[in-house]
Design a protein around this motif. Sequence first.
Motif, PDB file in Angstrom:
ATOM      1  N   SER A  88     -11.172   1.184   1.997  1.00 37.11           N
ATOM      2  CA  SER A  88     -11.040   1.224   3.929  1.00 37.11           C
ATOM      3  C   SER A  88      -9.848   2.783   3.889  1.00 37.11           C
ATOM      4  O   SER A  88     -10.616   3.707   5.103  1.00 37.11           O
ATOM      5  N   ARG A  89      -9.074   3.587   3.360  1.00 38.31           N
ATOM      6  CA  ARG A  89      -8.260   4.237   3.618  1.00 38.31           C
ATOM      7  C   ARG A  89      -8.832   5.544   2.743  1.00 38.31           C
ATOM      8  O   ARG A  89      -8.169   6.724   2.617  1.00 38.31           O
ATOM      9  N   ALA A  90      -9.584   5.275   2.070  1.00 43.25           N
ATOM     10  CA  ALA A  90      -9.495   6.451   1.111  1.00 43.25           C
ATOM     11  C   ALA A  90     -11.024   7.698   1.479  1.00 43.25           C
ATOM     12  O   ALA A  90     -11.026   7.720   2.829  1.00 43.25           O
ATOM     13  N   ILE A  91      -9.834   8.302   1.081  1.00 43.37           N
ATOM     14  CA  ILE A  91     -10.668   9.846   1.966  1.00 43.37           C
ATOM     15  C   ILE A  91     -11.503  10.828   0.636  1.00 43.37           C
ATOM     16  O   ILE A  91      -9.868  11.336  -0.391  1.00 43.37           O
ATOM     17  N   ALA A 133      -8.385  -2.296   0.605  1.00 40.18           N
ATOM     18  CA  ALA A 133      -7.914  -1.971   2.006  1.00 40.18           C
ATOM     19  C   ALA A 133      -7.928  -0.672   1.512  1.00 40.18           C
ATOM     20  O   ALA A 133      -7.529   0.739   2.300  1.00 40.18           O
ATOM     21  N   ARG A 134      -8.255   0.066   0.432  1.00 46.54           N
ATOM     22  CA  ARG A 134      -7.510   1.257  -0.300  1.00 46.54           C
ATOM     23  C   ARG A 134      -9.063   1.511  -0.198  1.00 46.54           C
ATOM     24  O   ARG A 134      -8.949   3.087   0.035  1.00 46.54           O
ATOM     25  N   PRO A 185      -1.646   9.308   2.173  1.00 46.35           N
ATOM     26  CA  PRO A 185      -3.104   9.530   2.214  1.00 46.35           C
ATOM     27  C   PRO A 185      -3.755   9.300   0.875  1.00 46.35           C
ATOM     28  O   PRO A 185      -3.344   9.609   0.239  1.00 46.35           O
ATOM     29  N   ASN A 186      -4.215   8.328   1.223  1.00 43.67           N
ATOM     30  CA  ASN A 186      -5.402   7.728   0.087  1.00 43.67           C
ATOM     31  C   ASN A 186      -6.459   8.739  -0.507  1.00 43.67           C
ATOM     32  O   ASN A 186      -7.713   8.559   0.364  1.00 43.67           O
ATOM     33  N   GLN A 245       0.878  -1.453   0.392  1.00 37.42           N
ATOM     34  CA  GLN A 245       0.183   0.231   0.317  1.00 37.42           C
ATOM     35  C   GLN A 245       1.077   0.959   0.045  1.00 37.42           C
ATOM     36  O   GLN A 245       2.193   1.037   0.927  1.00 37.42           O
TER      37      GLN A 245
END
Length: 165
Positions: free
Chosen positions: A79-82, A76-77, A26-27, A22
């Motif tokens: 869930s980390r998305a902003i 995972a991408r 920050p995504n 990953q």
Amino acid sequence: MSKAFTKEDDGTENVHLDDLPQSPHPNLVTPSGLAALNGRLGARQSDLAKLREKAEEIDRKLAIAVAQRDIRFLEARISRAILVDPKSHSPRIVAFGAEIEVITEDDSRQSFRIVGEDEADPTHGLVAPYSPLGVALMGAQIGDTVEWQKPTGIVDLEIVAIRYE
């Protein structure tokens, strides 16, 4: 000797692949970027369901392992998305989601859009905010000249338009 203490290959072991790395950044994602990630995840989940229906084969096991790894990566991408709404930024300053029109040193015009890493495609003018071009453009205003550090040298770009759609 008991069968419990012997190792025999009966062909039933599952293949497990290590997770894809990953990004440490920050995504940040645009609404279209998040939709694309969700679309990719749905497609891989569908692929996995179809693979599980096929007859037992070694190639099938590897294909299932690849699909499972891809699904873990995409989950995972996501869930980390902003999620960043580009329209929430000032139209005077280059920020995430901006479409920027520039004039190059040879007086040609080019457009770039700053998008998330998963959506980035430099051949289509879509650049990540952490790329050399994204770093050069972020925070610039109309009329500013920024230096883009390319492998072939520094290129000056004059910002002539900033749009958020």
